[in-house]
Design an enzyme around this catalytic site. Sequence first.
Site, PDB file in Angstrom:
ATOM      1  N   LYS A  94      10.468  42.084 -15.663  1.00 55.65           N
ATOM      2  CA  LYS A  94       9.460  41.705 -15.714  1.00 55.65           C
ATOM      3  C   LYS A  94       8.474  41.920 -15.437  1.00 55.65           C
ATOM      4  CE  LYS A  94      10.257  37.484 -16.832  1.00 55.65           C
ATOM      5  NZ  LYS A  94       8.792  37.599 -18.386  1.00 55.65           N
ATOM      6  N   GLU A 103       6.243  34.001 -12.958  1.00 50.76           N
ATOM      7  CA  GLU A 103       7.357  33.615 -13.936  1.00 50.76           C
ATOM      8  C   GLU A 103       7.919  33.476 -13.095  1.00 50.76           C
ATOM      9  OE1 GLU A 103       5.513  36.955 -17.683  1.00 50.76           O
ATOM     10  OE2 GLU A 103       6.486  37.740 -16.425  1.00 50.76           O
TER      11      GLU A 103
HETATM   12  C1  5RP Z   1       4.643  39.534 -18.507  1.00 52.29           C
HETATM   13  C2  5RP Z   1       5.618  39.593 -18.613  1.00 52.29           C
HETATM   14  C3  5RP Z   1       6.478  40.061 -20.397  1.00 52.29           C
HETATM   15  O1  5RP Z   1       7.294  39.163 -20.568  1.00 52.29           O
HETATM   16  C4  5RP Z   1       6.892  40.481 -20.330  1.00 52.29           C
HETATM   17  O2  5RP Z   1       5.842  41.865 -20.375  1.00 52.29           O
HETATM   18  C5  5RP Z   1       7.637  41.254 -22.014  1.00 52.29           C
HETATM   19  O3  5RP Z   1       6.618  41.133 -23.273  1.00 52.29           O
HETATM   20  P1  5RP Z   1       5.874  41.060 -24.642  1.00 52.29           P
HETATM   21  O4  5RP Z   1       6.371  40.067 -24.949  1.00 52.29           O
HETATM   22  O5  5RP Z   1       4.806  41.749 -24.531  1.00 52.29           O
HETATM   23  O6  5RP Z   1       7.215  42.824 -24.818  1.00 52.29           O
HETATM   24  O7  5RP Z   1       7.004  39.782 -17.860  1.00 52.29           O
HETATM   25  O8  5RP Z   1       4.573  39.403 -17.077  1.00 52.29           O
END
Ligand code: 5RP
Length: 222
Positions: A94, A103
């Site tokens: 992530k 997160e």
């Molecule tokens: C942000 C994250 C998001 O959960 C990850 O990048 C997924 O994003 P998306 O739903 O736009 O594909 O970890 O820090």
Amino acid sequence: MTQDELKQLVAEAALKHVVPDAVVGVGSGSTVNFFIDALARMKNRIAGAVAASEASAARLRKHGIEVLELNNVDDLPVYIDGADEITEHLAMIKGGGGALTREKIIAAVARRFVCICDASKLVPVLGKFPLPVEVIPMARSYVGRELRRLGADPEWRQDFRTDNGNLIIDCHGLTILDPVQREGELNNIAGVVTNGLFARRPADLLLLGAPAGVRSIAARGV
Ligand code: 5RP
């Protein structure tokens, strides 16, 4: 179906996992944006939300959903968030949006982590997506050298600051066969705030959006 339609599908499916009258943890990213928009329909049935990014907090507030400070929340039954890569064991990369530290904190607090993704995110081995590492600014060069020593090809994310005022180094070229060990190893570098591997606290449930529908993959024993 387009990728956005698949994201919308899993976002809608996630509503079933929101616990009535409780606070819900909300991650960040484009899939979560669909979730926030769907959550607005049941805003009168939740006690508010905690948010993993300023962007998510702003979107929640725009819908009239109260955003609470995590320190004031005693119980968080569920956290809903996306991922950049996820395995069938529910370990993830992530941080594509740079919100990895908040997160990871909310994921740690939550009793249950429900990950929502379109099918392109499911991989056999983590590492094709560059692994984000949040770094204290004065440690950038040192951390970069250490990451190289550990086999990564580090790239400083230009013109980007996290919500915590830190930098992101994206690690290319890693094949992560032991994500639990790798997560700890990277976090042990002085100056690293956290890294985008979520393996020590993986998801409990994956809702994966595919043209045939939403597939659920539960962690073993859940
Ligand atoms: C942000 C994250 C998001 O959960 C990850 O990048 C997924 O994003 P998306 O739903 O736009 O594909 O970890 O820090």
